[in-house]
Design an enzyme around this catalytic site. Structure first.
Site, PDB file in Angstrom:
ATOM      1  N   ASN A  22       0.865  -1.183   0.000  1.00 21.42           N
ATOM      2  CA  ASN A  22       0.000   0.000   0.000  1.00 21.42           C
ATOM      3  C   ASN A  22       0.898   1.229   0.000  1.00 21.42           C
ATOM      4  OD1 ASN A  22      -1.813   2.043   0.495  1.00 21.42           O
ATOM      5  ND2 ASN A  22      -2.373   1.358   2.555  1.00 21.42           N
ATOM      6  N   LYS A  53       0.118   4.276  -0.360  1.00 22.87           N
ATOM      7  CA  LYS A  53      -0.533   5.470   0.211  1.00 22.87           C
ATOM      8  C   LYS A  53      -0.271   6.691  -0.675  1.00 22.87           C
ATOM      9  CE  LYS A  53      -0.286   3.274   4.697  1.00 22.87           C
ATOM     10  NZ  LYS A  53      -0.212   3.391   6.155  1.00 22.87           N
ATOM     11  N   HIS A  91      -9.546   1.010   4.766  1.00 21.11           N
ATOM     12  CA  HIS A  91      -8.289   1.276   5.470  1.00 21.11           C
ATOM     13  C   HIS A  91      -8.552   2.253   6.610  1.00 21.11           C
ATOM     14  CE1 HIS A  91      -4.255   2.592   6.381  1.00 21.11           C
ATOM     15  NE2 HIS A  91      -3.836   1.500   5.784  1.00 21.11           N
ATOM     16  N   GLU A 108      -7.017   4.697   7.667  1.00 23.28           N
ATOM     17  CA  GLU A 108      -6.816   6.117   7.329  1.00 23.28           C
ATOM     18  C   GLU A 108      -8.037   6.679   6.614  1.00 23.28           C
ATOM     19  OE1 GLU A 108      -3.037   5.559   5.393  1.00 23.28           O
ATOM     20  OE2 GLU A 108      -2.173   4.991   7.320  1.00 23.28           O
ATOM     21  N   GLU A 125      -5.627  -4.938  10.480  1.00 22.18           N
ATOM     22  CA  GLU A 125      -4.627  -3.903  10.689  1.00 22.18           C
ATOM     23  C   GLU A 125      -4.934  -3.138  11.971  1.00 22.18           C
ATOM     24  OE1 GLU A 125      -2.579  -2.752   6.747  1.00 22.18           O
ATOM     25  OE2 GLU A 125      -4.304  -1.459   7.022  1.00 22.18           O
ATOM     26  N   GLY A 179       2.220   2.287  10.778  1.00 17.70           N
ATOM     27  CA  GLY A 179       3.162   3.389  10.637  1.00 17.70           C
ATOM     28  C   GLY A 179       3.842   3.780  11.930  1.00 17.70           C
ATOM     29  N   SER A 183       3.129  -2.122  10.374  1.00 15.33           N
ATOM     30  CA  SER A 183       4.578  -2.174  10.611  1.00 15.33           C
ATOM     31  C   SER A 183       5.199  -3.532  10.262  1.00 15.33           C
ATOM     32  CB  SER A 183       4.911  -1.768  12.048  1.00 15.33           C
ATOM     33  OG  SER A 183       4.496  -0.427  12.282  1.00 15.33           O
TER      34      SER A 183
HETATM   35  P1  PGA Z   1       2.666   0.306   7.688  1.00 17.23           P
HETATM   36  O1  PGA Z   1       1.223   0.513   6.994  1.00 17.23           O
HETATM   37  O2  PGA Z   1       3.213  -0.983   7.121  1.00 17.23           O
HETATM   38  O3  PGA Z   1       3.463   1.498   7.259  1.00 17.23           O
HETATM   39  O4  PGA Z   1       2.440   0.225   9.148  1.00 17.23           O
HETATM   40  C1  PGA Z   1       0.370  -0.578   6.808  1.00 17.23           C
HETATM   41  C2  PGA Z   1      -0.917  -0.095   6.182  1.00 17.23           C
HETATM   42  O5  PGA Z   1      -1.382   0.991   6.540  1.00 17.23           O
HETATM   43  O6  PGA Z   1      -1.499  -0.794   5.326  1.00 17.23           O
END
Ligand code: PGA
Length: 254
Positions: free
Chosen positions: A9, A11, A98, A100, A170, A176, A216
């Site tokens: 992803n 983003k 997601h 976000e 997640e 992140g 992460s």
């Molecule tokens: P990250 O993001 O691996 O940077 O923690 C995962 C995601 O949001 O899909």
């Protein structure tokens, strides 16, 4: 065996030349170094989709995902992107729900159910994300919240529709932050999600649904996470932006 998947992803990162460079590197490294059966899904931002589609064309292992879509067929929705547009650009998958999108764009389970239905109407496969905040985990409400996200977002589908879903667990507190769920913590929720799917659609569907872990994931922790019986791969943010790291994550899959 159900599919094993590494999804990147990206983003809101990467310009067009950067996306082309990263895709080419990942393609080459995975081709050279990986002999397993996992699928690799790249999820670039909208303006990069066409270029990445071009690069991965004919590469059976690779697929292209969008990061969201609009639930309407078409219309006066300035700034939005439809399922038909995505399909015509070579997209086969879409990430929906997601955290976000839930947090910053107000997407709730009811809206996500509409987006999922719209994606399936156009033959897109859906990576449906669920996961709890730190506050809810500490309050012992992880399963309740994840259960509601599954029921209200996805369980309105019939079994045929649901078979086009990949679930991604997640935990918001792990995205992140560099703070990964332990393999045991992740496995516990994955097993719970699979049980919910079994209760809704039966054991066969539950056994066939890929459930990815996200939050992460990196080259160092991927193998341990993917070794868990109910973890079928990863949805990877930060580490998917580095070709070497992402390739190592792919290589952690059988
Ligand atoms: P990250 O993001 O691996 O940077 O923690 C995962 C995601 O949001 O899909």
């Amino acid at each position: 065996m159900r599919a094993q998947i590494a999804a990147g992803n990206w983003k809101m990162h990467l310009t067009l030349p950067e996306a082309q460079k990263l895709s080419s590197e990942v393609l080459n490294m995975v081709q050279d170094e990986y002999n397993g059966s996992a699928q690799v899904i790249l999820a670039p931002a909208f303006p990069l989709l066409g270029a990445v589609a071009h690069l991965i064309k004919g590469q059976k292992r690779f697929a292209l995902a969008a990061q969201t879509l609009h639930e309407a067929e078409q219309g006066a929705y300035t700034g939005e992107v439809s399922a038909a547009m995505l399909v015509s650009a070579g997209v086969s998958h879409v990430i929906l729900g997601h955290s976000e999108r839930r947090q910053y764009f107000g997407e709730n389970n009811a809206l996500l159910a509409l987006k999922i239905a719209q994606a399936l109407r156009h033959g897109l496969k859906v990576i449906y994300c669920v996961g709890e905040t730190l506050e809810l985990r500490e309050a012992g409400q992880t399963m309740e919240l994840v259960g509601a996200q599954m029921r209200e977002g996805a369980f309105g589908l019939d079994a045929q529709g649901f078979s086009n879903l990949i679930v991604a667990y997640e935990p918001v507190w792990a995205i992140g932050t560099g703070r990964t769920a332990s393999p045991e913590q992740a496995q516990e929720v994955h097993a719970f999600i699979r049980k919910l799917i079994a209760a809704q659609y039966g054991e066969t569907t539950a056994a066939q649904t890929p459930i990815l872990y996200g939050g992460s994931v990196n080259a160092a922790n991927a193998a341990q996470l993917f070794a868990q019986p109910d973890i079928d791969g990863g949805l990877v943010g930060g580490a998917s932006l580095k070709s070497r790291d992402f390739t190592e994550i792919v290589k952690a899959l059988p």
